[in-house]
Design a protein around this motif. Structure first.
Motif, PDB file in Angstrom:
ATOM      1  N   SER A   1      41.442  45.384  30.613  1.00  0.00           N
ATOM      2  CA  SER A   1      41.517  43.935  30.432  1.00  0.00           C
ATOM      3  C   SER A   1      40.995  43.208  31.668  1.00  0.00           C
ATOM      4  O   SER A   1      40.462  42.114  31.562  1.00  0.00           O
ATOM      5  CB  SER A   1      42.943  43.498  30.137  1.00  0.00           C
ATOM      6  OG  SER A   1      43.764  43.637  31.286  1.00  0.00           O
ATOM      7  N   SER A   2      41.141  43.825  32.837  1.00  0.00           N
ATOM      8  CA  SER A   2      40.606  43.213  34.055  1.00  0.00           C
ATOM      9  C   SER A   2      39.092  43.190  34.010  1.00  0.00           C
ATOM     10  O   SER A   2      38.456  42.215  34.397  1.00  0.00           O
ATOM     11  CB  SER A   2      41.067  43.989  35.283  1.00  0.00           C
ATOM     12  OG  SER A   2      42.461  43.983  35.386  1.00  0.00           O
TER      13      SER A   2
ATOM     14  N   GLY B   1      38.008  40.802  31.155  1.00  0.00           N
ATOM     15  CA  GLY B   1      38.338  39.428  31.515  1.00  0.00           C
ATOM     16  C   GLY B   1      37.494  38.883  32.657  1.00  0.00           C
ATOM     17  O   GLY B   1      37.669  37.755  33.082  1.00  0.00           O
TER      18      GLY B   1
ATOM     19  N   ASN C   1      37.477  40.008  35.768  1.00  0.00           N
ATOM     20  CA  ASN C   1      38.170  40.075  37.050  1.00  0.00           C
ATOM     21  C   ASN C   1      37.821  41.317  37.863  1.00  0.00           C
ATOM     22  O   ASN C   1      38.396  41.524  38.919  1.00  0.00           O
ATOM     23  CB  ASN C   1      39.681  40.020  36.840  1.00  0.00           C
ATOM     24  CG  ASN C   1      40.126  38.700  36.260  1.00  0.00           C
ATOM     25  OD1 ASN C   1      39.457  37.691  36.416  1.00  0.00           O
ATOM     26  ND2 ASN C   1      41.230  38.704  35.572  1.00  0.00           N
TER      27      ASN C   1
ATOM     28  N   SER D   1      33.715  37.634  40.889  1.00  0.00           N
ATOM     29  CA  SER D   1      34.957  37.026  40.408  1.00  0.00           C
ATOM     30  C   SER D   1      35.751  36.310  41.485  1.00  0.00           C
ATOM     31  O   SER D   1      36.700  35.595  41.182  1.00  0.00           O
ATOM     32  CB  SER D   1      35.830  38.074  39.721  1.00  0.00           C
ATOM     33  OG  SER D   1      36.159  39.105  40.610  1.00  0.00           O
TER      34      SER D   1
ATOM     35  N   SER E   1      39.986  35.961  41.925  1.00  0.00           N
ATOM     36  CA  SER E   1      40.704  36.641  40.842  1.00  0.00           C
ATOM     37  C   SER E   1      40.334  38.123  40.763  1.00  0.00           C
ATOM     38  O   SER E   1      40.720  38.796  39.810  1.00  0.00           O
ATOM     39  CB  SER E   1      40.409  35.959  39.506  1.00  0.00           C
ATOM     40  OG  SER E   1      39.050  36.107  39.162  1.00  0.00           O
TER      41      SER E   1
ATOM     42  N   SER F   1      44.825  41.094  33.173  1.00  0.00           N
ATOM     43  CA  SER F   1      44.914  40.000  32.205  1.00  0.00           C
ATOM     44  C   SER F   1      45.424  40.460  30.841  1.00  0.00           C
ATOM     45  O   SER F   1      45.382  39.707  29.888  1.00  0.00           O
ATOM     46  CB  SER F   1      43.540  39.326  32.045  1.00  0.00           C
ATOM     47  OG  SER F   1      42.566  40.265  31.659  1.00  0.00           O
ATOM     48  N   GLY F   2      45.921  41.700  30.745  1.00  0.00           N
ATOM     49  CA  GLY F   2      46.447  42.184  29.476  1.00  0.00           C
ATOM     50  C   GLY F   2      47.397  43.356  29.670  1.00  0.00           C
ATOM     51  O   GLY F   2      47.468  43.949  30.748  1.00  0.00           O
TER      52      GLY F   2
END
Length: 157
Positions: free
Chosen positions: A121-122, A125, A127, A132, A135, A140-141
């Motif tokens: 998810s990083s 997303g 990140n 980035s 962040s 993020s998940g």
């Protein structure tokens, strides 16, 4: 009583070069090269979960690949996964006939209410790209759901 215990090592992930240059071809961005040591896991940096122990400053441990290079693939690992699920069931036969019964079930998923962050998810997303900024490395998940309980009552005839 039933149960399932799961534990895994962390999933690998690639740091994106995060630039508008395309070192390998004109369709896909390349991967970043790891130029310094990094410590990965799950760390709380400024109230936000991050994959790196030193948070967004870990960006200095990576460099974009040069033209013609492909960079390193899957050069870091995220945190592992941990989960425990339990179930409890009881069946009673009816006193008027053995062909009929009543069953009660109670199942609990993620008994310890543990949180497992999804390292992919990083990346998805945005990140885990060198562009980035602040962040970089933020999760993020999640890989799992919070604790869930379910009850069932079943009459068989």
């Amino acid at each position: 009583m039933t149960g399932v215990f799961r534990i895994t090592s962390g999933f690998p992930v690639t740091v994106d070069n995060g630039t508008s240059s395309f070192p390998t071809n004109f369709e896909l961005e390349g991967n970043a090269d790891k130029i310094g040591p990094v410590k990965t896991g799950t760390y709380l940096i400024g109230g936000v979960p991050n994959i790196f122990a030193n948070g967004p400053s870990a960006i200095s441990s990576f460099a974009p690949a040069y033209a013609g290079e492909s960079g390193e693939r899957d050069n870091i690992r995220g945190a592992g996964y941990f989960g425990i699920d339990l179930g409890l069931a009881k069946r009673w036969t009816m006193p008027w006939t053995e062909k009929e019964s009543l069953q009660f079930r109670w199942e609990v998923f993620n008994v310890t209410n543990s949180t497992s962050f999804d390292v992919q998810s990083s990346l998805l997303g945005g990140n885990l790209g060198l562009g980035s900024g602040g962040s970089f490395g933020n999760y993020s998940g999640l890989l799992n759901n919070p604790r869930i309980m379910q009850f069932a009552l079943r009459y068989e005839f």
